[in-house]
Design a protein around this motif. Structure first.
Motif, PDB file in Angstrom:
ATOM      1  N   GLY A  37      -7.200  -1.023  -4.966  1.00 54.97           N
ATOM      2  CA  GLY A  37      -8.056   0.123  -5.248  1.00 54.97           C
ATOM      3  C   GLY A  37      -8.727   0.715  -4.022  1.00 54.97           C
ATOM      4  N   LYS A  38      -8.602   0.047  -2.891  1.00 61.98           N
ATOM      5  CA  LYS A  38      -9.215   0.546  -1.659  1.00 61.98           C
ATOM      6  C   LYS A  38      -8.427   1.748  -1.140  1.00 61.98           C
ATOM      7  N   VAL A  39      -9.158   2.789  -0.720  1.00 67.51           N
ATOM      8  CA  VAL A  39      -8.528   3.997  -0.183  1.00 67.51           C
ATOM      9  C   VAL A  39      -9.102   4.275   1.199  1.00 67.51           C
ATOM     10  N   THR A  70      -3.478   9.228   4.008  1.00 65.78           N
ATOM     11  CA  THR A  70      -4.183   8.426   3.009  1.00 65.78           C
ATOM     12  C   THR A  70      -3.438   7.118   2.762  1.00 65.78           C
ATOM     13  N   GLU A  71      -4.198   6.024   2.784  1.00 65.93           N
ATOM     14  CA  GLU A  71      -3.658   4.718   2.385  1.00 65.93           C
ATOM     15  C   GLU A  71      -4.301   4.342   1.058  1.00 65.93           C
ATOM     16  N   ARG A  72      -3.464   4.038   0.072  1.00 71.17           N
ATOM     17  CA  ARG A  72      -3.950   3.548  -1.214  1.00 71.17           C
ATOM     18  C   ARG A  72      -3.443   2.119  -1.387  1.00 71.17           C
ATOM     19  N   ASN A  73      -4.392   1.175  -1.346  1.00 68.97           N
ATOM     20  CA  ASN A  73      -4.056  -0.231  -1.482  1.00 68.97           C
ATOM     21  C   ASN A  73      -4.022  -0.590  -2.957  1.00 68.97           C
ATOM     22  N   GLU A  74      -3.216  -1.587  -3.313  1.00 67.27           N
ATOM     23  CA  GLU A  74      -3.118  -1.977  -4.729  1.00 67.27           C
ATOM     24  C   GLU A  74      -4.440  -2.522  -5.279  1.00 67.27           C
ATOM     25  N   ASN A 123      -8.817   7.190   4.398  1.00 68.08           N
ATOM     26  CA  ASN A 123      -8.348   8.515   4.783  1.00 68.08           C
ATOM     27  C   ASN A 123      -8.584   8.750   6.256  1.00 68.08           C
ATOM     28  N   HIS A 148     -14.092   4.061  -0.664  1.00 68.71           N
ATOM     29  CA  HIS A 148     -13.790   3.050  -1.680  1.00 68.71           C
ATOM     30  C   HIS A 148     -13.801   3.714  -3.048  1.00 68.71           C
ATOM     31  N   ASN A 149     -12.620   3.843  -3.614  1.00 70.66           N
ATOM     32  CA  ASN A 149     -12.487   4.406  -4.967  1.00 70.66           C
ATOM     33  C   ASN A 149     -11.925   3.315  -5.862  1.00 70.66           C
ATOM     34  N   SER A 205       0.850  -1.195   0.000  1.00 69.99           N
ATOM     35  CA  SER A 205       0.000   0.000   0.000  1.00 69.99           C
ATOM     36  C   SER A 205       0.882   1.240   0.000  1.00 69.99           C
TER      37      SER A 205
END
Length: 87
Positions: A57-59, A51-55, A61, A85-86, A29
């Motif tokens: 697609g989960k985000v 912000t955590e952006r997981n591979e 904040n 969830h983006n 992430s």
């Protein structure tokens, strides 16, 4: 005039470690920490956005109503987990 205090790089590194451990953030992430100035009414003058952006697609904040250099571990422990969830 341009005497703005910059966030300490060591503080950012430590925050990332604490957040990664507390929220079990996987190594793949991307964890970003940004300090933003807010000029809106009822908004803290300086806010830190994590912000955590997981591979997959989960985000996720998190927001702390303080500058990065003022954040303590107790602020991290008191965070509410607001997931977006983006995809």
């Amino acid at each position: 005039m341009f005497n703005k205090k910059k966030p300490n790089v060591e503080n950012i590194r430590n925050l990332k470690i604490i957040i990664s451990e507390k929220y079990n953030i996987p190594e793949n992430s991307i964890l970003s920490i940004a300090e933003l100035a807010c000029h809106e009414p009822n908004c803290p003058p300086i806010e830190t956005i994590i912000t955590e952006r997981n591979e997959n697609g989960k985000v996720r904040n998190w927001r702390i109503a303080k500058p990065i250099n003022d954040i303590q571990e107790t602020d991290i422990n008191n965070l509410n987990n607001s997931e977006n969830h983006n995809h």
